[in-house]
Write a protein that holds these residues in place. Structure first.
Motif, PDB file in Angstrom:
ATOM      1  N   VAL A  61      -8.919   1.459  -1.363  1.00  0.00           N
ATOM      2  CA  VAL A  61      -7.634   1.744  -0.482  1.00  0.00           C
ATOM      3  C   VAL A  61      -6.463   1.148  -1.661  1.00  0.00           C
ATOM      4  CG1 VAL A  61      -5.436   1.937   0.993  1.00  0.00           C
ATOM      5  CG2 VAL A  61      -7.617   1.656   1.773  1.00  0.00           C
ATOM      6  N   ARG A  62      -6.008   2.366  -2.556  1.00  0.00           N
ATOM      7  CA  ARG A  62      -4.759   1.608  -3.517  1.00  0.00           C
ATOM      8  C   ARG A  62      -3.035   1.907  -2.589  1.00  0.00           C
ATOM      9  NH1 ARG A  62      -5.043   0.987  -8.745  1.00  0.00           N
ATOM     10  NH2 ARG A  62      -3.530   0.524  -9.986  1.00  0.00           N
ATOM     11  N   ILE A  63      -2.690   0.620  -2.458  1.00  0.00           N
ATOM     12  CA  ILE A  63      -1.167   0.432  -2.056  1.00  0.00           C
ATOM     13  C   ILE A  63      -0.686   0.495  -3.031  1.00  0.00           C
ATOM     14  CG2 ILE A  63       0.277  -0.015  -0.223  1.00  0.00           C
ATOM     15  CD1 ILE A  63      -2.353  -0.707   1.222  1.00  0.00           C
ATOM     16  N   ILE A  64       0.771   1.150  -3.183  1.00  0.00           N
ATOM     17  CA  ILE A  64       1.915   0.750  -4.136  1.00  0.00           C
ATOM     18  C   ILE A  64       3.117   0.512  -3.031  1.00  0.00           C
ATOM     19  CG2 ILE A  64       2.722   3.300  -4.771  1.00  0.00           C
ATOM     20  CD1 ILE A  64       3.360   1.955  -7.005  1.00  0.00           C
ATOM     21  N   LEU A  65       3.841  -0.330  -3.420  1.00  0.00           N
ATOM     22  CA  LEU A  65       4.924  -0.970  -2.753  1.00  0.00           C
ATOM     23  C   LEU A  65       6.411  -0.508  -3.751  1.00  0.00           C
ATOM     24  CD1 LEU A  65       2.872  -2.534  -1.815  1.00  0.00           C
ATOM     25  CD2 LEU A  65       5.125  -4.503  -0.748  1.00  0.00           C
ATOM     26  N   VAL A  66       7.102   0.510  -3.089  1.00  0.00           N
ATOM     27  CA  VAL A  66       8.197   1.203  -4.323  1.00  0.00           C
ATOM     28  C   VAL A  66       9.775   0.968  -3.148  1.00  0.00           C
ATOM     29  CG1 VAL A  66       6.670   2.578  -5.389  1.00  0.00           C
ATOM     30  CG2 VAL A  66       8.163   3.034  -3.240  1.00  0.00           C
ATOM     31  N   GLY A  67      10.591   0.479  -3.223  1.00  0.00           N
ATOM     32  CA  GLY A  67      11.762   0.245  -3.151  1.00  0.00           C
ATOM     33  C   GLY A  67      13.231   0.131  -4.401  1.00  0.00           C
ATOM     34  N   ASP A  68      14.304  -0.119  -3.119  1.00  0.00           N
ATOM     35  CA  ASP A  68      14.983  -0.750  -4.444  1.00  0.00           C
ATOM     36  C   ASP A  68      15.444  -1.727  -4.888  1.00  0.00           C
ATOM     37  OD1 ASP A  68      16.519   1.974  -3.690  1.00  0.00           O
ATOM     38  OD2 ASP A  68      18.160   1.528  -2.767  1.00  0.00           O
ATOM     39  N   GLU A 122     -14.386  -7.749   2.482  1.00  0.00           N
ATOM     40  CA  GLU A 122     -14.858  -8.965   3.864  1.00  0.00           C
ATOM     41  C   GLU A 122     -13.301  -9.165   4.242  1.00  0.00           C
ATOM     42  OE1 GLU A 122     -15.457 -11.062  -0.393  1.00  0.00           O
ATOM     43  OE2 GLU A 122     -16.155  -8.791   0.387  1.00  0.00           O
ATOM     44  N   THR A 123     -12.500  -9.412   3.447  1.00  0.00           N
ATOM     45  CA  THR A 123     -11.268 -10.054   3.834  1.00  0.00           C
ATOM     46  C   THR A 123     -10.317  -8.960   4.745  1.00  0.00           C
ATOM     47  OG1 THR A 123     -10.304  -9.847   1.872  1.00  0.00           O
ATOM     48  CG2 THR A 123     -11.099 -11.329   2.064  1.00  0.00           C
ATOM     49  N   THR A 124     -10.655  -7.467   4.690  1.00  0.00           N
ATOM     50  CA  THR A 124      -9.979  -6.549   5.731  1.00  0.00           C
ATOM     51  C   THR A 124     -10.953  -6.457   6.311  1.00  0.00           C
ATOM     52  OG1 THR A 124     -10.871  -5.186   4.397  1.00  0.00           O
ATOM     53  CG2 THR A 124      -9.121  -6.368   3.600  1.00  0.00           C
ATOM     54  N   PRO A 125      -9.182  -6.206   7.376  1.00  0.00           N
ATOM     55  CA  PRO A 125     -10.000  -5.024   9.015  1.00  0.00           C
ATOM     56  C   PRO A 125     -10.616  -4.513   9.149  1.00  0.00           C
ATOM     57  CG  PRO A 125      -7.923  -6.281   9.798  1.00  0.00           C
ATOM     58  CD  PRO A 125      -8.003  -6.126   7.746  1.00  0.00           C
ATOM     59  N   ASN A 184       4.848 -10.683   9.763  1.00  0.00           N
ATOM     60  CA  ASN A 184       4.037  -9.255  10.298  1.00  0.00           C
ATOM     61  C   ASN A 184       4.180  -8.811   8.398  1.00  0.00           C
ATOM     62  OD1 ASN A 184       4.103  -8.858  12.190  1.00  0.00           O
ATOM     63  ND2 ASN A 184       6.448  -6.957  13.590  1.00  0.00           N
ATOM     64  N   VAL A 185       3.296  -9.846   7.970  1.00  0.00           N
ATOM     65  CA  VAL A 185       3.580  -8.976   6.479  1.00  0.00           C
ATOM     66  C   VAL A 185       2.308  -8.484   6.195  1.00  0.00           C
ATOM     67  CG1 VAL A 185       2.959  -9.826   4.082  1.00  0.00           C
ATOM     68  CG2 VAL A 185       4.960 -11.035   5.418  1.00  0.00           C
ATOM     69  N   SER A 186       0.648  -8.933   6.890  1.00  0.00           N
ATOM     70  CA  SER A 186      -0.141  -8.744   7.117  1.00  0.00           C
ATOM     71  C   SER A 186      -0.182  -6.788   7.576  1.00  0.00           C
ATOM     72  CB  SER A 186      -1.478  -9.383   7.810  1.00  0.00           C
ATOM     73  OG  SER A 186      -1.175  -9.762   9.168  1.00  0.00           O
ATOM     74  N   GLU A 187       0.507  -7.282   8.517  1.00  0.00           N
ATOM     75  CA  GLU A 187       0.332  -6.012   9.166  1.00  0.00           C
ATOM     76  C   GLU A 187       1.136  -4.677   8.408  1.00  0.00           C
ATOM     77  OE1 GLU A 187       0.073  -8.759  12.912  1.00  0.00           O
ATOM     78  OE2 GLU A 187       0.962  -8.406  10.807  1.00  0.00           O
ATOM     79  N   VAL A 188       1.925  -5.022   7.803  1.00  0.00           N
ATOM     80  CA  VAL A 188       2.169  -3.952   6.403  1.00  0.00           C
ATOM     81  C   VAL A 188       1.081  -3.154   5.957  1.00  0.00           C
ATOM     82  CG1 VAL A 188       3.329  -3.229   4.478  1.00  0.00           C
ATOM     83  CG2 VAL A 188       4.775  -5.233   5.935  1.00  0.00           C
ATOM     84  N   PHE A 189       0.174  -4.159   5.374  1.00  0.00           N
ATOM     85  CA  PHE A 189      -0.802  -3.708   4.352  1.00  0.00           C
ATOM     86  C   PHE A 189      -2.020  -3.573   4.759  1.00  0.00           C
ATOM     87  CE2 PHE A 189       1.189  -6.101   2.569  1.00  0.00           C
ATOM     88  CZ  PHE A 189       1.934  -6.155   1.121  1.00  0.00           C
ATOM     89  N   TYR A 190      -2.406  -3.572   6.501  1.00  0.00           N
ATOM     90  CA  TYR A 190      -3.440  -3.042   7.715  1.00  0.00           C
ATOM     91  C   TYR A 190      -2.481  -1.184   7.726  1.00  0.00           C
ATOM     92  CZ  TYR A 190      -5.589  -2.037  12.308  1.00  0.00           C
ATOM     93  OH  TYR A 190      -6.019  -1.738  13.356  1.00  0.00           O
ATOM     94  N   PHE A 191      -1.830  -1.415   8.252  1.00  0.00           N
ATOM     95  CA  PHE A 191      -0.928   0.239   8.154  1.00  0.00           C
ATOM     96  C   PHE A 191      -0.727   0.992   7.142  1.00  0.00           C
ATOM     97  CE2 PHE A 191       1.457  -1.841  12.478  1.00  0.00           C
ATOM     98  CZ  PHE A 191       0.855  -1.294  13.511  1.00  0.00           C
ATOM     99  N   ALA A 192      -0.944   0.349   6.146  1.00  0.00           N
ATOM    100  CA  ALA A 192      -1.331   1.126   5.039  1.00  0.00           C
ATOM    101  C   ALA A 192      -2.595   1.119   4.902  1.00  0.00           C
ATOM    102  CB  ALA A 192      -0.724   0.039   3.934  1.00  0.00           C
ATOM    103  N   GLN A 193      -3.549   1.042   4.999  1.00  0.00           N
ATOM    104  CA  GLN A 193      -5.123   0.972   5.125  1.00  0.00           C
ATOM    105  C   GLN A 193      -5.016   2.034   5.903  1.00  0.00           C
ATOM    106  OE1 GLN A 193      -6.488  -2.722   5.791  1.00  0.00           O
ATOM    107  NE2 GLN A 193      -7.490  -3.109   3.998  1.00  0.00           N
ATOM    108  N   LYS A 194      -4.429   1.678   7.681  1.00  0.00           N
ATOM    109  CA  LYS A 194      -5.506   3.015   8.813  1.00  0.00           C
ATOM    110  C   LYS A 194      -4.259   4.259   8.401  1.00  0.00           C
ATOM    111  CE  LYS A 194      -4.397   1.915  13.077  1.00  0.00           C
ATOM    112  NZ  LYS A 194      -3.433   2.403  14.417  1.00  0.00           N
TER     113      LYS A 194
END
Length: 639
Positions: free
Chosen positions: A5-12, A45-48, A156-166
């Motif tokens: 999974v490739r996640i990019i963070l964008v924003g102002d 191995e470190t991700t749900p 909730n920082v890890s939740e950000v990336f968990y929801f991104a993965q999902k």
């Protein structure tokens, strides 16, 4: 399922994109971070979700524009970060960022991330969040959800990336219409099919045993009695027709998955779909329909005992009136979990055994599948998947020994045989095929325009064998007989001639001279024996012709009067003991290739010495004689 999974963070500028990434890695707040942090790789191995995750930071200055666009196009999911203390950063999501993604032609899930909730003044949760997000989600379907976090606390920082993965691994868009809050049509169709497959007794309900089997198949664990009752109680409370007679209805099954999705448990529904072979487009995947199954050269494929048992069980499950046959309505119901009957273009059930009303019997049903498996085992594999055969699906099939190896031994262990039926137009080939599957004789002559195949079982000494008869019609006969790949598939070739037509036998005699067919076990059949026997316009009469070939004289039959002379038993017997019906004798057929190899070896050896050698050869040209000739070897090649 995707393995990265490739996640990019964008924003102002200043919303905290880099800080969020740093807080995730360091598990603590880092007050001063660089403008854009390097790409981060998180091992599976470190991700749900047990997938490799790449996290990409970005800047929003003009200098960052090219890099930003490149990374957005590479991303599987985009996290748009806004700061809760900067309302403008939130307002620019629907007015700038989301239109910008569409302008780039990007169609991936989007997660909205509200950062700096520690600045909310003691109130970490935002009761008005749903009210703020719903308008955006209604306008932009790509927005999956919104997560609020604090990189400073961190919270909730890890939740950000968990929801991104999902959002990538278990996307909402294929399953659910967020605007109308209903399951999408394709999702409903897939879940209905799964329901039907799990409804083993076909009563329209999933009882406790069927639900437990479903749970075991999808999640590798049974349902506890208390859990089962809880599920039924919840469905019954919200869906009027969701539970009936203690079982879950199709409506209840669909409602259950709607609730899973609405509560953010998309992984539950996706796990079910994937266990039943569905991909992200909600179609059965090629890998699921066509698992690897190698068939060595000269071998064929048959159903295994497990395959026959499964197809028998399926037949009995859908034979609602228990009359021992499947009518068209029952067949439609049976194939409702598939694209439709695999034999829609084959005049089924006329291709096999049916009862007086045209309903296919169990004998005909198993025979038809035997023919399908022999001629196109990939279709059988796919339909085993459609009909719910459990993994491994290849256990329903078995590979035979090579034909040539069996012919050398003089006996075949196969259970399904293929017989080509050749002859002149009007010789009675089609009537012979019809008689094999019990169809009534018709005086009306209709020329065969395309390949015609039928199948039935034949009892050989108490053992059931399946025999497939194929005729090709004038259009396809030459194409088939001149192809060694196709003729090598035949276990027997039957030459049919009209015994009342003086020109009929010449056709098959010419056919034999024109094509190389003498390696195939052979039977001659004389049809229309109820009519006056005609003298054939041929050098020798059929019985003499056959004797010269070392074959049995033609079998005389009359389909019209029902005098078949057990011809189908004879065909199967030849297929089982092929050497008994090789034109010219079994030794000639088996040794011809070896003799040719010997000739070449001798000629190569002597030719290498520079000596001219003459080798006598003899070739069978027609009944009545051998034609002699010379092969001359000279240095430099054959003449």
């Amino acid at each position: 399922m995707r393995r990265d999974v490739r996640i990019i963070l964008v924003g102002d500028e200043g919303v905290g994109k880099s800080t969020i990434i740093t807080s995730l890695i360091k598990e603590s707040f880092v007050p001063h971070v660089q403008h854009v942090v390097p790409e981060v790789t998180i091992p599976p191995e470190t991700t749900p979700e047990n997938v490799t995750t790449y996290i990409v930071d970005s800047g929003c200055t003009p200098q960052d524009r090219q890099h930003l666009e490149t990374e957005i196009r590479k991303a599987h999911v985009i996290c748009v970060v806004y700061a809760i203390d900067n309302p403008n950063s939130f307002d620019r999501i629907p007015t700038y960022w989301l239109p910008y993604f569409r302008q780039l032609g990007v169609n991936v899930p989007v997660i909205l991330v509200g950062n700096k909730i520690d600045l909310r003044g003691g109130e970490v949760t935002n009761e008005a969040l749903e009210e703020e997000i719903i308008p955006i989600m209604n306008e932009f379907k790509e927005v999956e959800t919104c997560v609020e976090c604090s990189a400073k606390l961190p919270l909730n920082v890890s939740e950000v990336f968990y929801f991104a993965q999902k959002a990538v691994l278990h996307p909402t868009a294929p399953l659910y219409d967020s605007r109308d809050h209903v399951l999408k049509r394709e999702c409903i169709a897939a879940l209905r099919r799964i329901f039907k497959l799990c409804d083993i007794n076909k009563d329209g309900l999933l009882d406790a045993n069927e639900l437990n089997e479903f749970q075991r198949k999808c999640f590798d664990t049974p349902l506890q009695a208390q859990e089962l009752e809880g599920i039924k109680a919840m469905v019954q409370e919200h869906s009027a027709n969701g539970v009936r007679d203690g079982g879950l209805t199709e409506e209840g099954f669909l409602f259950l998955h709607t609730i899973f999705i609405q509560r953010g448990r998309l992984e539950t529904t996706w796990t079910v779909l994937r266990r039943f072979g569905y991909g992200e487009d909600l179609r059965l995947t090629e890998e699921y329909l066509y698992p690897k199954f190698d068939v060595p050269h000269d071998c064929s494929v048959e159903l295994s005992p497990l395959g026959y048992q499964f197809l028998t069980d399926i037949f009995e499950s859908f034979d609602k009136d228990q009359d021992g046959a499947l009518n068209q309505e029952e067949l439609n119901d049976l194939f409702s979990t598939s694209p439709g009957s695999p034999w829609a273009n084959q005049k089924f059930p006329d291709t096999t055994v049916a009862n007086d009303t045209g309903a296919v019997t169990l004998q005909g049903w198993l025979a038809q599948w035997s023919m399908t498996t022999l001629l196109d085992h990939k279709t059988t594999l796919a339909y085993l998947a459609y009909l719910g055969y459990p993994s491994p699906r290849t256990s329903a099939l078995q590979v035979t020994r090579p034909r040539k190896a069996e012919r050398r031994k003089g006996k075949s262990t196969r259970n399904v045989f293929l017989c080509y039926v050749c002859g002149a137009a009007g010789s009675g080939k089609t009537s012979l095929l019809h008689a094999f599957v019990g169809r009534k004789f018709s005086d009306t002559y209709e020329p065969t325009k395309k390949m015609n195949s039928v199948v039935n079982s034949v009892d050989i000494d108490g053992s059931e064998k399946y025999l497939v008869l194929q005729e090709f019609g004038s259009k396809y006969e030459a194409e088939t007989l001149k192809s060694s790949k196709k003729t090598d598939l035949a276990d027997v070739i039957v030459y049919v001639y009209d015994s009342s037509d003086t020109n009929s036998f010449s056709y098959i005699s010419n056919l034999r001279q024109q094509y190389s067919l003498d390696h195939i076990p052979t039977l001659f059949v004389a049809t229309k024996s109820d009519l006056d026997l005609a003298q054939q316009r041929h050098e020798v009469q059929p019985d003499v012709y056959c004797r010269k070939l070392g074959l049995a004289v033609p079998v005389a039959v009359s389909v019209k009067t029902g005098q078949i002379a057990d011809v189908f038993h004879a065909i199967c017997s030849i297929a089982i003991k092929p050497n008994s019906a090789i034109p010219g004798g079994a030794d000639r057929a088996l040794s011809s290739a070896a003799r040719l190899r010997s000739y070449i070896k001798i000629c190569t050896l002597v030719g290498g010495l520079g000596v001219g050698v003459f080798l006598l050869y003899r070739t069978w040209t027609r009944p009545g004689g051998w034609r002699g000739g010379w092969w001359t070897w000279l240095v430099g090649g054959w003449r």
